[in-house]
Scaffold this active site. Structure first.
Site, PDB file in Angstrom:
ATOM      1  N   SER A 175       0.613  -1.159  -0.286  1.00 46.09           N
ATOM      2  CA  SER A 175       0.156   0.089  -0.152  1.00 46.09           C
ATOM      3  C   SER A 175       1.051   1.442   0.166  1.00 46.09           C
ATOM      4  CB  SER A 175      -0.703  -0.177   1.428  1.00 46.09           C
ATOM      5  OG  SER A 175      -0.536  -0.167   2.466  1.00 46.09           O
TER       6      SER A 175
ATOM      7  N   ASN B 115      -2.245  -2.390  12.988  1.00 46.27           N
ATOM      8  CA  ASN B 115      -3.453  -2.212  13.134  1.00 46.27           C
ATOM      9  C   ASN B 115      -3.578  -0.582  13.859  1.00 46.27           C
ATOM     10  OD1 ASN B 115      -4.244  -4.252  12.298  1.00 46.27           O
ATOM     11  ND2 ASN B 115      -5.147  -5.814  13.467  1.00 46.27           N
TER      12      ASN B 115
ATOM     13  N   HIS C   3     -39.304  23.156 -11.107  1.00 47.21           N
ATOM     14  CA  HIS C   3     -40.277  22.428 -11.993  1.00 47.21           C
ATOM     15  C   HIS C   3     -39.256  23.151 -13.075  1.00 47.21           C
ATOM     16  CE1 HIS C   3     -42.937  19.948  -9.730  1.00 47.21           C
ATOM     17  NE2 HIS C   3     -43.466  21.681  -9.975  1.00 47.21           N
TER      18      HIS C   3
ATOM     19  N   SER D 131     -14.264  25.950 -28.401  1.00 51.06           N
ATOM     20  CA  SER D 131     -13.882  24.843 -28.990  1.00 51.06           C
ATOM     21  C   SER D 131     -13.226  25.114 -29.930  1.00 51.06           C
ATOM     22  CB  SER D 131     -15.724  25.447 -29.447  1.00 51.06           C
ATOM     23  OG  SER D 131     -15.681  24.257 -30.255  1.00 51.06           O
TER      24      SER D 131
ATOM     25  N   LYS E 185     -17.833  30.151 -29.150  1.00 48.87           N
ATOM     26  CA  LYS E 185     -18.366  29.288 -27.338  1.00 48.87           C
ATOM     27  C   LYS E 185     -17.224  29.319 -26.781  1.00 48.87           C
ATOM     28  CE  LYS E 185     -20.492  25.508 -27.549  1.00 48.87           C
ATOM     29  NZ  LYS E 185     -19.870  24.537 -28.368  1.00 48.87           N
TER      30      LYS E 185
ATOM     31  N   ASN F 177     -16.848  27.800 -22.973  1.00 52.84           N
ATOM     32  CA  ASN F 177     -17.755  26.515 -22.809  1.00 52.84           C
ATOM     33  C   ASN F 177     -17.708  27.170 -20.967  1.00 52.84           C
ATOM     34  OD1 ASN F 177     -18.846  25.609 -24.715  1.00 52.84           O
ATOM     35  ND2 ASN F 177     -16.118  24.603 -25.313  1.00 52.84           N
TER      36      ASN F 177
ATOM     37  N   GLU G 296     -19.375  22.143 -15.990  1.00 55.96           N
ATOM     38  CA  GLU G 296     -19.275  21.242 -16.264  1.00 55.96           C
ATOM     39  C   GLU G 296     -18.710  19.883 -15.234  1.00 55.96           C
ATOM     40  OE1 GLU G 296     -20.524  22.256 -19.992  1.00 55.96           O
ATOM     41  OE2 GLU G 296     -18.766  21.502 -20.175  1.00 55.96           O
TER      42      GLU G 296
ATOM     43  N   TYR H 229     -10.064  -6.402  13.245  1.00 57.56           N
ATOM     44  CA  TYR H 229      -9.008  -6.037  11.839  1.00 57.56           C
ATOM     45  C   TYR H 229      -9.075  -6.690  10.549  1.00 57.56           C
ATOM     46  CZ  TYR H 229      -5.948  -3.831   8.096  1.00 57.56           C
ATOM     47  OH  TYR H 229      -5.558  -3.257   6.579  1.00 57.56           O
TER      48      TYR H 229
ATOM     49  N   GLN I 106      -7.750  -2.104   4.055  1.00 63.19           N
ATOM     50  CA  GLN I 106      -7.104  -1.730   3.449  1.00 63.19           C
ATOM     51  C   GLN I 106      -7.778  -0.981   2.405  1.00 63.19           C
ATOM     52  OE1 GLN I 106      -2.949  -2.741   2.201  1.00 63.19           O
ATOM     53  NE2 GLN I 106      -3.804  -3.311   0.306  1.00 63.19           N
TER      54      GLN I 106
ATOM     55  N   LYS J 215      -8.124   3.916   2.417  1.00 62.41           N
ATOM     56  CA  LYS J 215      -7.351   4.878   2.196  1.00 62.41           C
ATOM     57  C   LYS J 215      -7.666   5.089   0.508  1.00 62.41           C
ATOM     58  CE  LYS J 215      -4.771   2.660   5.207  1.00 62.41           C
ATOM     59  NZ  LYS J 215      -4.781   2.182   5.764  1.00 62.41           N
TER      60      LYS J 215
END
Length: 460
Positions: free
Chosen positions: A22, A109, A155, A276, A282, A284, A289, A316, A321, A324
């Protein structure tokens, strides 16, 4: 050789080493691991479990390792199993047998559980700081637009007139709640698991309260099994981070809409938009987003950890593991989104004339027209029906309510008088909403004062 290799008669398969390792991701907790080891060694020395010389040697050696890691003089060994074993092995290489005594009365642990809590505690502080920066940007935009009339929506249909400041302050409430959730999470996790051992504590006469004090925890964890098997702090933080992303995503969706030519309520600064490759016109809203898209990523981190933990017996298990990478990814993603979103919001230009023009259409003053009749003594349901027929009449004749003549109003009810035109004017409709929390100027000022007080408290 592995530090735990005494029980085994043969070397671990190289594929298992890679699968088990790890250090590629938990190396980021080196500060926390060394901090916890210094506290543990200090306590062992105070309890007479280590000699003064051994304690001093361990602490000095750990300080040298920290300095060398941060300077780049000591790179992480990719062959090491994890950051805990890497630091212990390096300490032993530097100071000899004293380094082998550091792990007395400690298991990996409780060491892992400690490092995770220390890391989360530090990162929560950083995330809260970024939430505060976002709230500061919200306050400035809301204050500048407390009288900027816009349509409110349900709505995604124009519903009632509000102000842009009022709309922004709704998000301020969300992010203030997010901050309180982060604070609650930090408070609940602030118990020290060190001393839980592998699961059943230790026979050595340790002082868990002292270790907790040295590491600025409120208290030791109450149960040794829970101390090493619990990952509630990770899950709670991921839940809080997911809510932050939910709020950022809703806000991003609105910014995307507001930037479109169909709305054109705001314009993003050039530094926070992209173009673009083929369409030169454009501009954007890619930041918004991407924030919207990354929300699903953080949700996935939460679901991954919930799923990993759902069937684990105490105490444990190696499955844990997996906590993380999910936690690290979610924290990194939220910090990146907040640090980009706040300046985008701060530099966003509000097109108030377009907002007001939109508010002038869509009959968003119809409720105020009905309320006008109600205040004249008509039951609300009757007033609602008459206003509905007025709206239908306007649609059929290509008019708005405020464009009707008094004769046209009175053809539907004799209760209409000349004051109806003031009652349904946009500014009246907004500022007449005097109920607490509404878009009226006095209410918005109160909400701004609440936000300002919050920010002043956050700075202390």
């Amino acid at each position: 050789m592995k530090l735990w290799a005494g029980r085994f008669a043969k070397e671990t398969d190289s594929r298992v080493n890679d699968f088990n390792s790890s250090i590629s991701f938990d190396a980021r907790m080196y500060r926390e691991d060394i901090q916890g080891s210094v506290a543990h060694a200090t306590m062992l020395g105070e309890q007479g479990i280590l000699t003064k010389e051994e304690t001093a040697s361990i602490i000095e050696g750990l300080g040298g390792i920290l300095a060398d890691i941060e300077s780049g003089a000591l790179p992480f060994d990719p062959e090491a199993e994890d950051i805990h074993m890497f630091i212990e092995a390096e300490l032993t290489r530097r100071i000899g047998d004293a380094g082998k005594r550091l792990h007395t009365a400690r298991s990996r642990n409780d060491q892992v559980a400690l490092d995770v809590r220390l890391y989360l505690r530090r990162e929560i502080t950083a995330v809260r700081g970024l939430v505060t920066e976002l709230l500061s940007a919200l306050e400035k935009q809301a204050r500048a637009n407390k009288c900027t009339v816009m349509p409110g929506y349900t709505h995604l249909q124009r519903a009632q007139p509000i102000t842009f400041g009022h709309h922004l302050l709704a998000y301020a409430q969300m992010f203030m709640r997010d901050d309180s959730r982060l604070a609650d999470c930090a408070r609940r996790m602030n118990e020290c698991p060190l001393g839980s051992g592998a699961l059943a504590g230790t026979t050595h006469p340790i002082n868990r309260a002292r270790t907790a004090e040295l590491l600025d925890f409120d208290r030791p964890t109450a149960n040794s099994l829970d101390g090493v098997a619990d990952r509630d702090a990770c899950i709670e933080l991921l839940s809080a981070l997911s809510l932050i992303m939910l709020h950022l995503s809703r806000f991003s969706e609105e910014i995307v809409l507001w930037c479109s030519w169909e709305f054109k309520f705001v314009e993003l600064d050039d530094a926070y938009a992209t173009g673009s490759s083929i369409m030169p016109q454009k501009k954007n809203p890619d930041v918004a987003e991407l924030v919207r898209g990354k929300t699903g990523r953080v949700y996935g981190d939460l679901m991954a950890l919930l799923t990993a933990m759902k069937g684990l017996p105490l105490a444990y298990n190696k499955d844990m593991q997996e906590d993380k990478e999910a936690v690290f990814d979610a924290i990194d993603t939220v910090k990146l989104c907040l640090s980009t979103f706040a300046p985008m919001l701060a530099t966003m230009r509000v097109l108030s004339a377009n907002m007001r023009r939109a508010a002038s259409g869509g009959f968003i003053n119809a409720t105020d027209c009905a309320d006008y009749l109600t205040k004249k003594g008509m039951p609300f349901r009757d007033a609602y029906k008459i206003t509905g027929t007025l709206v239908a009449y306007c649609i059929g004749h290509g008019k708005t309510l405020e464009a009707l003549t008094l004769d046209e109003f009175q053809a539907h009810s004799p209760l209409f008088e000349n004051d109806v035109f003031d009652a349904i004017a946009l500014d009246t409709c907004v500022n007449g909403r005097v109920s607490q929390g509404g878009p009226g100027l006095s209410s918005v000022e109160a909400q701004l004062a609440q936000l300002h007080a919050f920010l002043q408290g956050a700075e202390k």
